[in-house]
Write an enzyme that holds these catalytic residues in place. Structure first.
Site, PDB file in Angstrom:
ATOM      1  N   ASP A  23     -18.579 132.049  76.313  1.00 54.82           N
ATOM      2  CA  ASP A  23     -17.294 131.339  76.369  1.00 54.82           C
ATOM      3  C   ASP A  23     -16.143 132.310  76.108  1.00 54.82           C
ATOM      4  O   ASP A  23     -16.199 133.099  75.162  1.00 54.82           O
ATOM      5  CB  ASP A  23     -17.291 130.209  75.330  1.00 54.82           C
ATOM      6  CG  ASP A  23     -16.465 129.022  75.780  1.00 54.82           C
ATOM      7  OD1 ASP A  23     -15.246 129.190  75.962  1.00 54.82           O
ATOM      8  OD2 ASP A  23     -17.043 127.936  75.945  1.00 54.82           O
ATOM      9  N   SER A  74     -12.442 125.151  79.156  1.00 57.65           N
ATOM     10  CA  SER A  74     -13.879 124.869  79.037  1.00 57.65           C
ATOM     11  C   SER A  74     -14.296 123.606  79.769  1.00 57.65           C
ATOM     12  O   SER A  74     -15.403 123.529  80.274  1.00 57.65           O
ATOM     13  CB  SER A  74     -14.260 124.715  77.567  1.00 57.65           C
ATOM     14  OG  SER A  74     -14.169 125.937  76.909  1.00 57.65           O
ATOM     15  N   ASP A 167      -2.947 126.718  73.564  1.00 57.46           N
ATOM     16  CA  ASP A 167      -2.965 126.818  75.032  1.00 57.46           C
ATOM     17  C   ASP A 167      -1.641 127.392  75.539  1.00 57.46           C
ATOM     18  O   ASP A 167      -1.442 127.536  76.755  1.00 57.46           O
ATOM     19  CB  ASP A 167      -3.199 125.436  75.663  1.00 57.46           C
ATOM     20  CG  ASP A 167      -4.525 124.840  75.231  1.00 57.46           C
ATOM     21  OD1 ASP A 167      -5.489 125.612  75.053  1.00 57.46           O
ATOM     22  OD2 ASP A 167      -4.602 123.614  75.037  1.00 57.46           O
ATOM     23  N   ARG A 281      -7.694 115.186  78.512  1.00 60.10           N
ATOM     24  CA  ARG A 281      -9.026 115.757  78.296  1.00 60.10           C
ATOM     25  C   ARG A 281      -9.743 115.047  77.156  1.00 60.10           C
ATOM     26  O   ARG A 281      -9.120 114.715  76.149  1.00 60.10           O
ATOM     27  CB  ARG A 281      -8.902 117.254  78.029  1.00 60.10           C
ATOM     28  CG  ARG A 281     -10.193 117.915  77.619  1.00 60.10           C
ATOM     29  CD  ARG A 281     -10.148 119.414  77.771  1.00 60.10           C
ATOM     30  NE  ARG A 281     -10.928 120.069  76.731  1.00 60.10           N
ATOM     31  CZ  ARG A 281     -11.170 121.367  76.673  1.00 60.10           C
ATOM     32  NH1 ARG A 281     -10.666 122.166  77.595  1.00 60.10           N
ATOM     33  NH2 ARG A 281     -11.868 121.877  75.697  1.00 60.10           N
ATOM     34  N   LYS A 357     -19.124 123.988  70.718  1.00 61.98           N
ATOM     35  CA  LYS A 357     -19.270 124.052  72.181  1.00 61.98           C
ATOM     36  C   LYS A 357     -20.466 123.226  72.657  1.00 61.98           C
ATOM     37  O   LYS A 357     -20.846 123.314  73.823  1.00 61.98           O
ATOM     38  CB  LYS A 357     -19.439 125.515  72.628  1.00 61.98           C
ATOM     39  CG  LYS A 357     -18.235 126.398  72.322  1.00 61.98           C
ATOM     40  CD  LYS A 357     -17.069 126.144  73.273  1.00 61.98           C
ATOM     41  CE  LYS A 357     -15.841 126.938  72.884  1.00 61.98           C
ATOM     42  NZ  LYS A 357     -14.696 126.695  73.775  1.00 61.98           N
ATOM     43  N   ASP A 423     -14.312 132.781  72.826  1.00 59.49           N
ATOM     44  CA  ASP A 423     -13.253 131.791  72.943  1.00 59.49           C
ATOM     45  C   ASP A 423     -12.713 131.346  71.585  1.00 59.49           C
ATOM     46  O   ASP A 423     -11.511 131.400  71.345  1.00 59.49           O
ATOM     47  CB  ASP A 423     -13.757 130.571  73.700  1.00 59.49           C
ATOM     48  CG  ASP A 423     -12.648 129.548  73.880  1.00 59.49           C
ATOM     49  OD1 ASP A 423     -11.669 129.885  74.564  1.00 59.49           O
ATOM     50  OD2 ASP A 423     -12.751 128.448  73.316  1.00 59.49           O
ATOM     51  N   HIS A 427      -9.083 132.412  70.255  1.00 57.88           N
ATOM     52  CA  HIS A 427      -7.988 131.463  70.000  1.00 57.88           C
ATOM     53  C   HIS A 427      -7.279 131.721  68.670  1.00 57.88           C
ATOM     54  O   HIS A 427      -6.218 131.160  68.424  1.00 57.88           O
ATOM     55  CB  HIS A 427      -8.515 130.031  69.979  1.00 57.88           C
ATOM     56  CG  HIS A 427      -8.677 129.412  71.335  1.00 57.88           C
ATOM     57  ND1 HIS A 427      -7.647 129.286  72.230  1.00 57.88           N
ATOM     58  CD2 HIS A 427      -9.763 128.857  71.938  1.00 57.88           C
ATOM     59  CE1 HIS A 427      -8.086 128.682  73.326  1.00 57.88           C
ATOM     60  NE2 HIS A 427      -9.368 128.420  73.179  1.00 57.88           N
ATOM     61  N   ASP A 464     -16.992 130.738  81.162  1.00 58.53           N
ATOM     62  CA  ASP A 464     -16.268 129.588  81.718  1.00 58.53           C
ATOM     63  C   ASP A 464     -14.814 129.921  82.025  1.00 58.53           C
ATOM     64  O   ASP A 464     -14.176 129.272  82.837  1.00 58.53           O
ATOM     65  CB  ASP A 464     -16.362 128.393  80.767  1.00 58.53           C
ATOM     66  CG  ASP A 464     -15.913 128.726  79.357  1.00 58.53           C
ATOM     67  OD1 ASP A 464     -15.807 129.928  78.994  1.00 58.53           O
ATOM     68  OD2 ASP A 464     -15.654 127.781  78.588  1.00 58.53           O
ATOM     69  N   HIS A 465     -14.267 130.927  81.347  1.00 59.89           N
ATOM     70  CA  HIS A 465     -12.871 131.349  81.531  1.00 59.89           C
ATOM     71  C   HIS A 465     -12.646 132.522  80.607  1.00 59.89           C
ATOM     72  O   HIS A 465     -13.474 132.791  79.729  1.00 59.89           O
ATOM     73  CB  HIS A 465     -11.890 130.220  81.188  1.00 59.89           C
ATOM     74  CG  HIS A 465     -12.089 129.672  79.809  1.00 59.89           C
ATOM     75  ND1 HIS A 465     -11.722 130.364  78.672  1.00 59.89           N
ATOM     76  CD2 HIS A 465     -12.670 128.533  79.372  1.00 59.89           C
ATOM     77  CE1 HIS A 465     -12.051 129.656  77.609  1.00 59.89           C
ATOM     78  NE2 HIS A 465     -12.639 128.538  78.003  1.00 59.89           N
ATOM     79  N   HIS A 495      -6.116 130.983  76.742  1.00 60.05           N
ATOM     80  CA  HIS A 495      -7.033 131.523  77.749  1.00 60.05           C
ATOM     81  C   HIS A 495      -6.273 132.443  78.705  1.00 60.05           C
ATOM     82  O   HIS A 495      -5.056 132.474  78.715  1.00 60.05           O
ATOM     83  CB  HIS A 495      -7.660 130.380  78.552  1.00 60.05           C
ATOM     84  CG  HIS A 495      -8.483 129.442  77.724  1.00 60.05           C
ATOM     85  ND1 HIS A 495      -8.885 128.214  78.172  1.00 60.05           N
ATOM     86  CD2 HIS A 495      -8.978 129.557  76.463  1.00 60.05           C
ATOM     87  CE1 HIS A 495      -9.603 127.610  77.245  1.00 60.05           C
ATOM     88  NE2 HIS A 495      -9.668 128.397  76.185  1.00 60.05           N
TER      89      HIS A 495
END
Ligand code: 3PG
Ligand code: CO
Length: 550
Positions: A23, A74, A167, A281, A357, A423, A427, A464-465, A495
């Site tokens: 991730d 994600s 984000d 989401r 996750k 990830d 963050h 995933d990113h 991300h």
């Protein structure tokens, strides 16, 4: 799925297929600010040097986001990996529904309006993440809700604003809060009163996921519903005040605040009010939704007071659990996922991650379904409840242990796991910790690949990113890190827009396999590639396999 004769030899030679999602592991154009480039990662270095590997698109339209300016995340990433196809995702569906006005014609919105009007205060509460990150929400959707509430003749709107900085840039709260409060003030008049009523950092209140930390949701409930918390005259003052009181605390971690007049909160949630959770989401929306919707059996925390409200989500967050019952926009109808089709073929599947996750490799992977398909086994490793820059290794070792044991059991044909480190630590904006997080994944990967060899298996290693690949905000022109006033690099918590790797690993004697790099290659090609390794043609709905045979 049909058997493919030309793949039969491959299928006969291949043991278990192991899908590994690192991730937040992107491929950055520059080493500047990349915690991945800075990491000591012998296993990954060897994989890139000695095994077939290509780049996959993991952002924008390639994963169903409205535009290529949108980073991946994600949810859309794991949806694409698991479903083998790309759907217009929540962000796009909501934007379209607002643009066409369809959202306002729907029964759910009409019920919300009717309920608010019937209530004593003619009041709508909007709870959600206040930014344009477009991962969980978009501020434009919120503005549209407030405008429409006024147009419908409601008398009052109260916004409960979760502060982002995860984000979007790390300390950008005022860039959203101040113009938004001005927007509300401009819209307000003698008949309509719209204001921010409460809020707090998204990693502190309300937006927990996967049952990792219910006390976060309880703090959110006390703030939004009961109006308990430090009081400020408006949200702009709250952000400034909290920053002064808690120097160095970044937006996502800011504590809760309540807007009050003469000591009285201006927006507690009361019987007869209407409530819209404007996040689209699901993962971080489900727990607070349960707190609003469940009856007396709710046992996650003491709500003190559970107001009788009419509640709607922007989307339905869980189609199996029907959460929430009322939603303004229909979620993408994700069908024919790889999990479902492999299950129909009797292929056993194992999915594992740590709590943070876990839903990504189960619920998101299977198209936002919380139930399992036949033949699937899930294993959740409990995450620590700590700031992850303090434990950047997270549960990588335990996930590797679980995957190794599952491989050794011989019971699963496809095994998938997610290493959360790049990830979750990415963050935090902490470069050093992010570097260690990648090193921890590398260590775990080295052990896991030995077990893949022992089982005669093949591993597909991807992400995933991006996230840890850019830990500093980069100057758009020079590509070099942007600097703070004191000359230090500006931390980046969000991300990235970078592609991610797909590495094909195996050491099965006599078998030569490769991957083809196509212009469109993206996350949604993984399902068909997995099917090919098992000797099957792809499902008609899936994007093509990238496997090549020598
Ligand atoms: C979060 O929810 O933590 C971030 O908004 C997005 O991260 P994820 O998409 O990697 O979960
Ligand atoms: Co993330």
């Amino acid at each position: 799925l049909q058997r493919n004769e030309s793949l039969s030899q491959v299928a006969a030679a291949v043991g278990p297929v192991v899908l590994i999602v690192m991730d937040g592991y992107g491929l950055s154009k520059t080493d500047a600010g990349s915690a991945i480039a800075a990491a000591n990662k012998p296993t990954l270095d060897k994989l890139f040097a000695q095994h077939p590997n290509i780049r996959l698109r993991a952002h924008g339209t390639a994963v169903g986001m409205p535009s290529d300016e949108d980073m991946g995340n994600s949810e859309v990433g794991h949806n694409a990996l698991g479903a083998g196809q790309v759907y217009a995702q929540g962000a796009a569906l909501v934007a379209d529904s607002i643009a066409s006005g369809e959202i306002w014609q729907g029964q759910a919105w009409q019920e919300i309006v009717a309920a608010a009007k019937a209530g004593k205060a003619s009041r709508l509460h909007c709870i959600g993440l206040l930014s344009d990150g477009n991962v969980h929400s978009h501020i434009d959707h919120l503005k549209a809700l407030v405008r429409q509430a006024k147009a419908e003749g409601l008398r009052s709107v109260r916004v409960h604003a979760l502060i982002d900085g995860r984000d979007v840039p790390e300390t950008s709260a005022l860039d959203y809060v101040l113009p938004f409060e001005a927007f509300l003030a401009e819209l307000s008049d003698a008949d309509f009163d719209a204001r921010i009523a409460s809020g707090g950092g998204r990693q502190c209140i309300t937006m927990d996921r996967y049952d990792a930390n219910w006390p976060m949701v309880e703090r959110g409930w006390k703030t939004h519903v009961l109006g308990q918390g430090p009081q400020f005259p408006n949200a702009g003052a709250a952000i400034e005040g909290l920053r002064q009181q808690h120097p160095g605390v970044i937006d996502q971690d800011l504590p809760e605040f309540v807007i009050a007049e003469q000591g009285r909160p201006i927006g507690t949630i009361e019987d007869g009010d209407a409530v819209v959770l404007f996040n689209f989401r699901g993962d971080r929306a489900i727990e607070i939704t349960r707190a609003f919707e469940e009856g007396a059996s709710f046992d996650k925390f003491d709500r003190v007071r559970a107001p009788k409200v009419s509640y709607a989500g922007m989307l339905q967050y869980d189609g199996d659990l029907k959460l929430p019952a009322r939603f303004l926009v229909a979620p993408p109808a994700i069908r024919n996922t790889s999990g479902e089709w492999f299950s129909k073929l009797g292929i056993t599947q194992f999915a594992c991650s740590e709590t943070q996750k876990f839903g990504h490799v189960t619920y998101f992977w299977n198209g936002n379904r919380s139930s399992k398909f036949e033949g699937e086994t899930y294993l959740e490793v409990p995450s620590d409840v700590v700031p992850f820059e303090q434990r950047p290794w997270m549960k990588s070792a335990e996930i590797a242990d679980a995957m190794i044991a599952a491989l050794q059991s011989g019971q699963h044909k496809i095994l998938r796991c997610n290493f959360a480190n790049g990830d979750m630590v990415g963050h935090t904006g902490n470069f050093r910790a992010a570097t260690m997080s990648i090193e921890a994944v590398d260590l775990a990967l080295g052990r896991l690949l030995k077990a893949v060899d022992a089982a005669g298996g093949v591993a597909l290693i991807t992400a995933d990113h991006g996230n840890a690949d850019e830990m500093f905000e980069l100057d758009k022109k020079s590509g070099q890190p942007a600097l703070n006033k004191d000359g230090s690099p500006k931390a980046k918590t969000a991300h990235t827009l970078n592609p991610v790797p797909l590495i094909l690993y195996h050491r099965i004697p006599g078998l030569t396999l490769g991957l083809k790099q196509t212009a469109a290659a993206g996350l949604s090609n993984l399902a068909a590639t997995t099917a090919a390794l098992l000797g099957y043609d792809k499902h008609a709905d899936w994007d093509e396999s990238l496997l090549t045979l020598a």
